[in-house]
Enzyme design. Structure first.
Site, short mmCIF file in Angstrom:
data_model
loop_
_atom_site.label_atom_id
_atom_site.label_comp_id
_atom_site.label_asym_id
_atom_site.label_seq_id
_atom_site.Cartn_x
_atom_site.Cartn_y
_atom_site.Cartn_z
N ASP A 164 34.23 46.23 36.25
CA ASP A 164 35.44 45.77 36.94
C ASP A 164 36.62 46.12 36.04
O ASP A 164 36.73 45.62 34.92
CB ASP A 164 35.35 44.25 37.18
CG ASP A 164 36.53 43.76 38.00
OD1 ASP A 164 37.63 44.34 37.88
OD2 ASP A 164 36.36 42.78 38.76
N ARG A 170 49.89 33.12 30.23
CA ARG A 170 49.46 34.50 30.15
C ARG A 170 50.65 35.44 30.32
O ARG A 170 51.46 35.27 31.22
CB ARG A 170 48.43 34.74 31.25
CG ARG A 170 47.61 35.99 31.09
CD ARG A 170 46.56 36.04 32.18
NE ARG A 170 47.17 36.22 33.49
CZ ARG A 170 46.55 36.79 34.53
NH1 ARG A 170 45.31 37.20 34.40
NH2 ARG A 170 47.15 36.92 35.69
N PHE A 187 36.69 36.71 36.34
CA PHE A 187 37.58 36.33 37.43
C PHE A 187 36.67 35.81 38.56
O PHE A 187 35.69 36.45 38.91
CB PHE A 187 38.38 37.54 37.88
CG PHE A 187 39.45 37.22 38.88
CD1 PHE A 187 40.69 36.79 38.48
CD2 PHE A 187 39.20 37.37 40.24
CE1 PHE A 187 41.68 36.49 39.41
CE2 PHE A 187 40.19 37.07 41.17
CZ PHE A 187 41.42 36.63 40.76
N TYR A 207 47.06 47.00 42.57
CA TYR A 207 48.37 46.33 42.63
C TYR A 207 48.77 45.72 41.30
O TYR A 207 49.83 45.12 41.19
CB TYR A 207 48.40 45.26 43.74
CG TYR A 207 47.24 44.28 43.73
CD1 TYR A 207 47.21 43.23 42.82
CD2 TYR A 207 46.20 44.40 44.62
CE1 TYR A 207 46.16 42.34 42.81
CE2 TYR A 207 45.13 43.51 44.62
CZ TYR A 207 45.11 42.48 43.71
OH TYR A 207 44.06 41.61 43.69
N LYS A 208 47.93 45.86 40.28
CA LYS A 208 48.28 45.32 38.96
C LYS A 208 48.98 46.45 38.17
O LYS A 208 50.08 46.81 38.52
CB LYS A 208 47.03 44.77 38.30
CG LYS A 208 46.52 43.53 39.06
CD LYS A 208 45.19 43.00 38.57
CE LYS A 208 44.79 41.77 39.41
NZ LYS A 208 43.41 41.37 39.19
C1 LIG Z 1 42.76 40.61 40.29
C2 LIG Z 1 41.27 40.64 40.22
C3 LIG Z 1 40.50 40.69 41.38
C4 LIG Z 1 41.17 40.60 42.72
O1 LIG Z 1 40.31 40.86 43.78
P1 LIG Z 1 40.93 41.07 45.24
O2 LIG Z 1 39.76 41.35 46.07
O3 LIG Z 1 41.91 42.20 45.14
O4 LIG Z 1 41.65 39.83 45.64
C5 LIG Z 1 39.12 40.80 41.24
N1 LIG Z 1 38.53 40.84 40.02
C6 LIG Z 1 39.27 40.76 38.88
C7 LIG Z 1 38.60 40.81 37.56
C8 LIG Z 1 40.66 40.65 38.96
O5 LIG Z 1 41.38 40.56 37.86
#
Ligand SMILES: *Cc1c(COP(=O)(O)O)cnc(C)c1O
Length: 414
Positions: free
Chosen positions: A199, A373, A127, A224-225
């Site tokens: 992560d 997705r 990401f 939040y996921k």
């Molecule tokens: C959703 C996600 C993020 C989001 O980061 P924020 O700081 O909350 O915006 C980061 N890394 C991964 C792998 C994600 O899927």
């Protein structure tokens, strides 16, 4: 002949041990929500939490709520709940800040423990924020070398050597859903004398992580996921207890001080995981998150994983049976044990197709350049939702409804 009937699917829901969990969430009538991997729906209990936090704690009790309502320690009390979900001890994890910020802090913490090493190993397919944070870090530490899976070598494992300070890896790839072996990669990093930051954005709450069982050093993740904490709910950061004493992190705000209310001139870090805190946290968001985390106290994470694998297997089987003639190509591992809780399909017109599905009340998302997705959150997605989702997909593809021009118009958030 269909391989499975609607009646058989309904029976799967009838005997689902997680069947009662769906009622704990507010889900809009008639909507199939396969995007809980981006933003989980609200737990019904969150409405009451927010009401109470607003009307009683904030409005009536005002500043006394920092003590009286436990506001100040929500970082730790919620942290302990997340710790239970990801296999950490209560005093090894705090809820705070965003995932992006926690990536920065934990990478710097790892570097502080390996001062003689200068390499960060991570994934080009990560990401992007993970990569951007590494990039930003390197702007202020030009001697740091970054090696990327997908650029410098095909496999992360092959990039780890005795110059590696820290490996930053996703347990589940956000696009393909591909799953990494936390134990094996952690051991590989440790064999080379390196540390690892996991992560967990796409795995926390949907599969066992077992951080301590695997000897992980650090971990970060969203709430939040799959943890259903609400839009912008604060993230979490884990550090194994053995690192607490020595590690340093750069965002040395007053909440991470050993005695924040001593108002000392000099910074002295908390001896434990609270040294990862920086400043004042969003209490209202945290109260919604509490409701999200409480749900997990009623259900086993292993049962959630079992259903997740069953849902994604069923989805792939039905799409392959009914939809592949329209050009969808599986972009996720076909073996459920190598897959997270999402399924990705490739299609050159993926964006327009997804917009047409959303109009038909099937919500998934689109990831550049061509990925459709679909996330399956086992606490509130039923087997029948999978069946109905595939019916909608077949209709949209067979009728070419997605070819209407308006579906090609891109919005800011995809
Ligand atoms: C959703 C996600 C993020 C989001 O980061 P924020 O700081 O909350 O915006 C980061 N890394 C991964 C792998 C994600 O899927």
């Amino acid at each position: 002949m269909p391989s499975v009937t609607r009646e058989e699917i309904e029976r799967l829901d009838d005997k689902d041990p997680l069947g009662s969990a769906r009622d704990l969430f507010h889900l809009p009538e008639g909507l199939i929500y396969l995007d809980g991997n981006s933003l989980g729906p609200p737990p019904k209990a969150a409405f009451a939490e927010i009401e109470k936090a607003m009307h009683t704690e904030w409005a009536e009790d005002l500043i006394t709520s920092w003590n009286k309502a436990g506001w100040f320690m929500l970082t730790d009390t919620l942290g302990a709940k997340v710790a239970g979900i990801v296999g950490a001890d209560d005093d090894e994890l705090v809820v705070c800040d965003s995932t992006s910020v926690n990536i920065y802090k934990s990478l710097q913490a790892a570097l502080s423990l390996r001062p003689d090493r200068k390499t960060i190993v991570t994934e080009a397919g990560s990401f992007p924020t993970d990569l951007y944070m590494v990039d930003g870090l390197r702007n202020f530490a030009p001697d740091i070398d970054v090696r990327l899976e997908g650029v410098d070598a095909p496999n992360l494992e092959d990039l780890i050597d005795d110059t590696t300070a820290v490996v930053l890896a996703n347990q589940v790839n956000y696009r393909s859903g591909e799953l990494r072996d936390v134990g094996a990669l952690t051991a590989r990093a440790h064999d080379a004398g390196a540390l690892i930051v996991w992560d967990l954005c796409h795995s926390a709450g949907v599969m066992p992580v077992d951080l301590n069982q695997h000897g992980a050093d650090f971990a970060v993740g969203c709430t939040y996921k799959y943890l259903n904490g609400g839009p912008g709910a604060p993230a979490f950061v884990f550090a194994a207890r053995r690192h607490h004493e020595k590690l340093r992190q750069p965002l040395s705000g007053w909440w991470g001080h050993r005695q924040p209310f001593a108002f000392d001139v000099a910074y002295e870090a908390d001896p434990g995981v609270r040294k990862f805190l920086c400043g004042t946290q969003p209490i209202l968001s945290m109260r919604a998150l509490k409701a999200g985390l409480d749900v997990f106290e009623q259900f086993e994470i292993s049962a959630i994983r079992q259903k997740s694998m069953a849902l994604t297997d069923l989805f792939i089987a039905l799409v392959e049976e009914h939809c592949t003639e329209y050009g969808l190509e599986l972009a996720s591992p076909s073996d459920a044990t190598l897959r997270g809780s999402q399924v990705a399909f490739r299609h050159a017109e993926g964006y327009a197709i997804m917009q047409a599905l959303i109009e038909r009340k099937l919500i998934g998302d689109f990831r550049m350049p061509d990925i459709l997705r679909f996330g399956f959150a086992p606490l509130y997605i039923r087997y029948i939702d999978v069946w109905n989702a595939v019916e909608i997909m077949r209709d949209v593809l067979a009728s070419s409804a997605w070819r209407e021009e308006r579906f090609a118009v891109r919005a800011a958030v995809t």
